[in-house]
Scaffold this motif. Structure first.
Motif, PDB file in Angstrom:
ATOM      1  N   TYR A 107      -0.798  -1.705  -4.695  1.00  0.00           N
ATOM      2  CA  TYR A 107      -0.013  -2.212  -5.815  1.00  0.00           C
ATOM      3  C   TYR A 107       0.125  -3.719  -5.680  1.00  0.00           C
ATOM      4  CZ  TYR A 107       1.604   2.529  -6.987  1.00  0.00           C
ATOM      5  OH  TYR A 107       1.672   3.843  -7.351  1.00  0.00           O
TER       6      TYR A 107
ATOM      7  N   ARG B  18       0.837  -1.206   0.000  1.00  0.00           N
ATOM      8  CA  ARG B  18       0.000   0.000   0.000  1.00  0.00           C
ATOM      9  C   ARG B  18       0.863   1.243   0.000  1.00  0.00           C
ATOM     10  NH1 ARG B  18      -1.852   3.723   3.761  1.00  0.00           N
ATOM     11  NH2 ARG B  18      -0.708   2.660   5.430  1.00  0.00           N
TER      12      ARG B  18
ATOM     13  N   THR C 111      -3.629   5.717  -0.290  1.00  0.00           N
ATOM     14  CA  THR C 111      -4.882   5.029  -0.617  1.00  0.00           C
ATOM     15  C   THR C 111      -4.768   4.253  -1.931  1.00  0.00           C
ATOM     16  OG1 THR C 111      -5.736   7.027  -1.690  1.00  0.00           O
ATOM     17  CG2 THR C 111      -6.321   6.677   0.627  1.00  0.00           C
ATOM     18  N   HIS C 112      -3.543   3.933  -2.324  1.00  0.00           N
ATOM     19  CA  HIS C 112      -3.323   3.128  -3.525  1.00  0.00           C
ATOM     20  C   HIS C 112      -2.722   1.778  -3.139  1.00  0.00           C
ATOM     21  CE1 HIS C 112      -3.781   7.080  -5.388  1.00  0.00           C
ATOM     22  NE2 HIS C 112      -4.003   6.449  -6.537  1.00  0.00           N
TER      23      HIS C 112
ATOM     24  N   VAL D  31      -1.895  -1.113 -10.240  1.00  0.00           N
ATOM     25  CA  VAL D  31      -2.213  -0.173  -9.178  1.00  0.00           C
ATOM     26  C   VAL D  31      -3.727   0.016  -9.123  1.00  0.00           C
ATOM     27  CG1 VAL D  31      -1.947   1.858 -10.693  1.00  0.00           C
ATOM     28  CG2 VAL D  31      -1.732   2.110  -8.198  1.00  0.00           C
TER      29      VAL D  31
ATOM     30  N   GLU E 108     -11.235   3.028  -3.709  1.00  0.00           N
ATOM     31  CA  GLU E 108     -12.394   3.906  -3.814  1.00  0.00           C
ATOM     32  C   GLU E 108     -13.371   3.663  -2.667  1.00  0.00           C
ATOM     33  OE1 GLU E 108     -13.894   2.998  -7.686  1.00  0.00           O
ATOM     34  OE2 GLU E 108     -12.030   3.552  -8.687  1.00  0.00           O
TER      35      GLU E 108
ATOM     36  N   GLU F 240      -6.528   2.520  -6.935  1.00  0.00           N
ATOM     37  CA  GLU F 240      -6.908   3.445  -5.865  1.00  0.00           C
ATOM     38  C   GLU F 240      -8.060   2.826  -5.084  1.00  0.00           C
ATOM     39  OE1 GLU F 240      -8.232   8.069  -4.994  1.00  0.00           O
ATOM     40  OE2 GLU F 240      -8.011   7.366  -7.068  1.00  0.00           O
TER      41      GLU F 240
END
Length: 239
Positions: A67, A61, A64-65, A161, A165, A163
């Motif tokens: 990978y 992390r 807030t993304h 990647v 949500e 985000e």
């Protein structure tokens, strides 16, 4: 992206709302991120051409993304070039609960479920940075001392990647909880704690003379909880 720049909670929607035992649900970043950062392995689900797939993979992390990586030849990853709805989940099993009736048998756990649109990282510099963090997030600063990846190795590895949500956490930490009348039954009951503990390292038998274990592995000491080592490494990698 520092966590101080992130709003404190994820929005609650019909997608991520905990519907059963909503009292165990949480949506704040601190709870969700702590569960994520205590893990290395996740499961990512997609639907491609009407067929559901669920893939276990390493992940990490950044703010807030999220990978994760895989083979560039993967059918699933090749479908992410334009952004694919995805769900990434992590679960920690904390105990086995044996009650006095089958209905009350359970487990203590911590889980996080994250929703977003996954896409392939195509910018070469962003991809190189992500591949560095794929190692350094778990073993801070290790990449600097390694043989650098070749262009072919970088090409063969896909990086995704997403985000976050929407997200939710769900935690059961209740332990044993029988119905009041069942405590009078002559039935054995117990809670068995479950932890993932690091073992004694096994150095490669082809190490060159004088090559010693480095500071990049300092968090990974025998008999330490894996999740503690992961959180410590995350804090060093993303101060």
């Amino acid at each position: 992206m520092p966590d101080t720049a992130i709003p404190p909670s994820y929005p609650i929607t019909p997608v991520n709302r905990v519907k059963r035992r909503h009292d165990r649900g949480a949506y704040d970043h601190e709870t969700v991120h702590r569960i994520l950062d205590s893990a290395m392995l996740c499961h990512v689900s997609y639907v491609i051409d009407g067929q559901p797939y669920c893939t276990p993979t390493l992940f990490w992390r950044e703010g807030t993304h999220l990978y994760w990586h895989g083979s560039s030849a993967s059918r699933m990853l090749r479908n992410l070039d334009k952004g694919q709805p995805a769900c990434l989940t992590v679960t920690h099993l904390d105990s086995l609960v044996m009650a006095r009736c089958g209905f009350n048998h359970s487990a203590d756990y911590r889980s996080a479920m994250c929703f977003g649109h996954a896409r392939l990282v195509t910018d070469i510099e962003e991809k190189k940075r992500a591949l560095t963090m794929m190692v350094d997030r778990f073993f801070p600063n290790r990449t600097a001392g390694l043989r650098q990846s070749t262009a072919q190795e970088i090409k063969a590895t896909a990086v995704v990647v997403m985000e976050i949500e929407q997200a939710s956490a769900k935690i059961r930490a209740k332990g044993l909880a029988d119905d009041d009348e069942d405590y009078a039954l002559p039935v054995y009951a117990e809670r068995i704690p479950v932890t993932t503990v690091l073992g004694v390292p096994e150095p490669c038998d082809r190490l060159l003379p004088g090559v010693e274990r480095g500071e990049d592995l300092k968090a990974y000491q025998p008999w330490r909880l894996l999740e503690e080592a992961l959180r410590e490494s995350y804090a060093e990698a993303y101060p």
